[in-house]
Scaffold this active site. Sequence first.
Site, PDB file in Angstrom:
ATOM      1  N   GLY A  44      61.860  55.119  36.676  1.00  0.00           N
ATOM      2  CA  GLY A  44      61.550  55.827  37.909  1.00  0.00           C
ATOM      3  C   GLY A  44      60.424  56.805  37.579  1.00  0.00           C
TER       4      GLY A  44
ATOM      5  N   HIS B 194      30.339  60.842  50.286  1.00  0.00           N
ATOM      6  CA  HIS B 194      29.942  59.947  49.200  1.00  0.00           C
ATOM      7  C   HIS B 194      29.278  60.756  48.093  1.00  0.00           C
ATOM      8  CE1 HIS B 194      28.465  56.388  47.164  1.00  0.00           C
ATOM      9  NE2 HIS B 194      27.277  56.974  47.080  1.00  0.00           N
TER      10      HIS B 194
END
Length: 604
Positions: A322, A583
């Site tokens: 987990g 960007h």
Amino acid sequence: MATEVVMPQMGESIAEGTITKWLVGVGEKVERDQPLFEISTDKVDAEIPSPAAGILLAIHNAAGETVPVNKVVGLIGAAGETAGAAPAASAPAPQPASAPMAAPAPAAVAPAVAATAPAAPPAAAVAAPAHVPAAAAPEGEFDYDLVIVGSGPGGYVAAIRAGQLGMKVACVEKDPKFGGTCTHRGCIPTKALLHSAELVDQIRHAGDFGIAVGEPAIEIEKVHAYKRGIVDKSASGIESLFKKYKVEGVRGYGRLNGAHSVEVTAADGSRRTLTTRFVMIATGSVPRDIRVAPSNGTTILNSDHILEMERIPKSIVVLGAGAVGTEFASVFKSFGSDVTLVEMLPRILPIEDEEVSKELERQLKKRGMKVMTATQLTKAEPHDGGVKVTLKQGDKESEIDAEILLVAVGRAPVTEDIGLDKVGLTTEKGYLQINGVMQTKVPNIYALGDVVPTPWLAHIASAEGILAVEHMKAMAVHPLNYDRTPSCTYCEPEVGSVGLTEAKAKERGYDVGVGKFSFMASGKARILGKAQGFVKIVRDKKYDEILGVHIIGPHATDLIAEACVALQAEMTTEELMHTIHAHPTLSEAVMEAAHATLGPPIHS
Ligand SMILES: Cc1cc2nc3c(=O)[nH]c(=O)nc-3n(C[C@H](O)[C@H](O)[C@H](O)COP(=O)(O)OP(=O)(O)OC[C@H]3O[C@@H](n4cnc5c(N)ncnc54)[C@H](O)[C@@H]3O)c2cc1C
């Protein structure tokens, strides 16, 4: 002049809604923004707040009726004002007005959340009951408005919120410092170790970026000193916030002594009784031992022990893949240990999307970790300097001799010896049962965090704490939607997800569409030298609603925040696709994955 109550438009594609319940009866007083009625639509169930304060003069559409959006379903006006005739609907298809309804019966406490261990999040949030705190917890001669037992991220956040709302609040903690598992034995120390681990990896690869450094030396005592420093700062930050918001931090062991009384036993044995209008049980959880490999603190460790281990073992077997087990496996791999990660289920991070689990397994193996799935540990034999573990994978048995076995197979809620018997509360599989606003069946006693069957996560405990306190203050609250709570694993590469996996969405009957964008095609990921992994979006083709986002790759645990907002706002993939992202950033991969749900992404 009366105010019209209309069926709201809950989303671009939603044309109608069914009234499931009126929360206020005709003739009753209502405050602006007080929950007025509940609706159910194709996409969401919601409580609709009143648009005005006044008297509910008329209900035109009874519970059970489906009406178009913008149709007038009721009227609010001043006392003595008459409703007049039912107004013509402003919506395209008017419904016949129904006779005014009688006031609804007092709302019962909503059903408890199912008592399952929260390996997987509960399917959906339960409905909120109408506000009951005033009736449930009469004002009286109490020392406090609220006494909280436990100061983890559930308890301490609830205490701060209660202080901010002007409540007289005490937070009882048995440990020397406030902050609970998260601050001292969970989120914070593990992320500090993971940061040191990430730095080691970065330094090892510094040559790829034109920086010449030698092989890094790990000074493990200093790594732990840095970790302790962060933990201490976080704990003292909580104390400062307690001071700022007048929260009384009470050190000692808390036990319920009645619905309005908590007895605190201090370390020196002295006792004090705090009487209170509301009680919150936030006692959290502790590591769970397993029969075949009980922890001994030297060779068989749990997550508490290993955080104190100021050495790097030559070899370690981590049982349980987990989030907790995978993070420790990642840390020790970076620190140079020989790591074997063992999972009983067929895949690691079993609650994540299957493709994410597969990609993570591939990446961890690429880092040199041994990963064994569908494997059971059948024996653990400690010996001088290590432990011999026997593993069974199908019919095949194998043995590993390791310095350390870390058992990370789950946690047990702390609900014993806290006085539940004094107030008639019982548990199911150790968990307290609660309704959608965290009330137990004793209405002035709330419970949250790791003691209730919702996912074991700090941010969920905190959100539950805020919800509970606001409900005590009779504020307009909404039950948490556990389908929209993020889940993160801070291993290398990181994993962040929110919403339904592809398999879960199919199970729920959605017509599922998927879009995927690889970090290989992301300029920013290439700059970072981390062009592995992907963003995967799961959507409902019928309405184009985003149902889930699953990210594996650089900064996935931060990138997932955008997806949380998108799900909360019930955005479509088209809306996400048209949202301009800067960007070059990693977040462009999220936008590109949205493109990929509807056609080809630009950069792929
Ligand atoms: C190794 C590890 C890493 C984790 N990493 C993350 C992560 O990155 N992100 C995340 O979201 N979650 C993480 N978790 C889970 C997270 O720590 C828990 O979900 C969260 O701490 C639960 O909060 P809580 O308030 O319910 O209880 P806890 O944080 O467990 O706090 C309960 C507090 O109650 C006190 N207490 C108990 N009984 C009594 C009593 N009778 N009287 C007084 N005080 C009492 C305890 O001493 C404790 O301080 C991690 C857990 C572990 C073990």
